[in-house]
Design a protein around this motif. Sequence first.
Motif, PDB file in Angstrom:
ATOM      1  N   GLY A  56      54.288   4.688-101.291  1.00 50.08           N
ATOM      2  CA  GLY A  56      55.362   5.040-101.686  1.00 50.08           C
ATOM      3  C   GLY A  56      55.619   6.463-102.206  1.00 50.08           C
TER       4      GLY A  56
ATOM      5  N   CYS B  38      62.388   5.265-102.794  1.00 51.51           N
ATOM      6  CA  CYS B  38      62.052   4.830-104.134  1.00 51.51           C
ATOM      7  C   CYS B  38      60.620   4.067-104.067  1.00 51.51           C
ATOM      8  N   ALA B  39      59.519   4.856-104.629  1.00 55.73           N
ATOM      9  CA  ALA B  39      58.023   4.085-104.232  1.00 55.73           C
ATOM     10  C   ALA B  39      57.952   2.608-104.707  1.00 55.73           C
ATOM     11  N   PRO B  40      58.312   2.144-105.812  1.00 56.83           N
ATOM     12  CA  PRO B  40      58.349   0.699-105.868  1.00 56.83           C
ATOM     13  C   PRO B  40      58.942  -0.154-104.852  1.00 56.83           C
TER      14      PRO B  40
ATOM     15  N   THR C 168      52.635   1.168-103.866  1.00 59.46           N
ATOM     16  CA  THR C 168      53.583   1.725-104.654  1.00 59.46           C
ATOM     17  C   THR C 168      52.961   3.276-104.680  1.00 59.46           C
TER      18      THR C 168
ATOM     19  N   PHE D  76      57.398  -1.745-110.409  1.00 57.94           N
ATOM     20  CA  PHE D  76      57.057  -2.547-109.415  1.00 57.94           C
ATOM     21  C   PHE D  76      56.814  -4.064-109.810  1.00 57.94           C
TER      22      PHE D  76
ATOM     23  N   ALA E 294      47.827   0.985-110.455  1.00 55.41           N
ATOM     24  CA  ALA E 294      48.708   2.479-110.159  1.00 55.41           C
ATOM     25  C   ALA E 294      48.087   3.676-110.424  1.00 55.41           C
TER      26      ALA E 294
ATOM     27  N   ALA F  91      55.852   4.117-112.331  1.00 55.48           N
ATOM     28  CA  ALA F  91      56.049   3.403-111.151  1.00 55.48           C
ATOM     29  C   ALA F  91      55.355   2.055-110.978  1.00 55.48           C
ATOM     30  N   GLY F  92      53.993   1.563-111.296  1.00 54.93           N
ATOM     31  CA  GLY F  92      53.448   0.343-111.341  1.00 54.93           C
ATOM     32  C   GLY F  92      54.228  -0.538-112.263  1.00 54.93           C
TER      33      GLY F  92
ATOM     34  N   ALA G 261      50.860  -2.701-106.323  1.00 52.55           N
ATOM     35  CA  ALA G 261      50.916  -1.502-107.100  1.00 52.55           C
ATOM     36  C   ALA G 261      50.288  -0.430-106.302  1.00 52.55           C
TER      37      ALA G 261
ATOM     38  N   ALA H 276      56.839  -0.543-101.803  1.00 51.95           N
ATOM     39  CA  ALA H 276      55.643  -1.809-101.950  1.00 51.95           C
ATOM     40  C   ALA H 276      56.414  -3.206-101.978  1.00 51.95           C
ATOM     41  N   TRP H 277      57.701  -3.211-102.680  1.00 55.36           N
ATOM     42  CA  TRP H 277      58.155  -4.425-102.749  1.00 55.36           C
ATOM     43  C   TRP H 277      58.443  -5.124-101.400  1.00 55.36           C
TER      44      TRP H 277
END
Length: 323
Positions: free
Chosen positions: A120, A133-135, A116, A96, A67, A92-93, A113, A138-139
């Motif tokens: 994100g 929400c950035a994580p 994210t 995630f 990240a 953030a990483g 990551a 990615a999820w």
Amino acid sequence: MTPPVIKPLAQSAGALSVTPAPHWRLGMGVKNLSLTSLAALAPAAVMAVMTYGLDAARIMALAGAVAVLVEALCLRLMARDVDVDNFSALYAGVLFAFLLPAGAPWWLVAAGAAMTVALGRAVFGGYGANPLCAPLVAWAMCRVSWPAFMDIDMTMPMSVLNEPLAQLKYFGLDAVQYQYNLTDFLFGNALGALGASQVLALVIGGAFLLWRGVIRWHIPAAFIVGVMAMAQVFHMVHPDMAAGPLFHVLTGSVVFGAFFLATDHASSPAGRVPQLLYGFIGGALVMVIREYGVYPDGVPFAILLANLLSPLLDRVRPKPFGG
């Protein structure tokens, strides 16, 4: 008489864009905010390593490092100052990583990551400009693209533990009614995402964030109340099929989502009443997805849907005096 020179606002030196009230001043910069949030995650990270071993540490370290590197690359491509030393990308990483199973392959961790930060945050303008929400962005991408590698039970076949929500989803209430107790969920003695399943440590971290003023109580409290209220409704309608409210609050990513994901400053409302509505709607959506959706844990998708309502909910505010 020489007419006055009128310049566009964007070219005026020191011009500020002021949004409608309320304004929330934390008294700390981005770096201190990120470090405080990382400190709040530390108890859950330690419990994750104690539960899942070095695999948990590997995933958290890899996600955080990727990240930060992707953040530096995106800032360079956007011709901005590379300020990765504010630890926001690292935070953030790690968020995630907390959503991943301990058996996730390295390439999935790295790809998630990178998404994210790139999908994100960077595509929306960078830190603080993301509407979701950035994580969780990615999820969701990883969950839809590689469902087998995101499945907790499938990635950890050698574990003697089971994922409670999957047991409830596919085998019914009898499969979990006598298999678990509340202390199992509190101390992470049930299979789950490597960080999100450490409920007691997450409660300690959430209380630390509340004490430091990083988050307010409105979203976490309303989110948990929303989960419990909808769980009680389903339990009353189908007492022989639906688990009780405490089971749903202590399983999955509910506590993690309430304190660390739903409270994301960029994608959550600012006002007190909007925060209460936002949290309650997100919590209620968790139970709707768990009961009627195809995924055992509906927390990430519920928060993403609530994020989309955030701009609309921010319009719910008292009229100004005299209005």
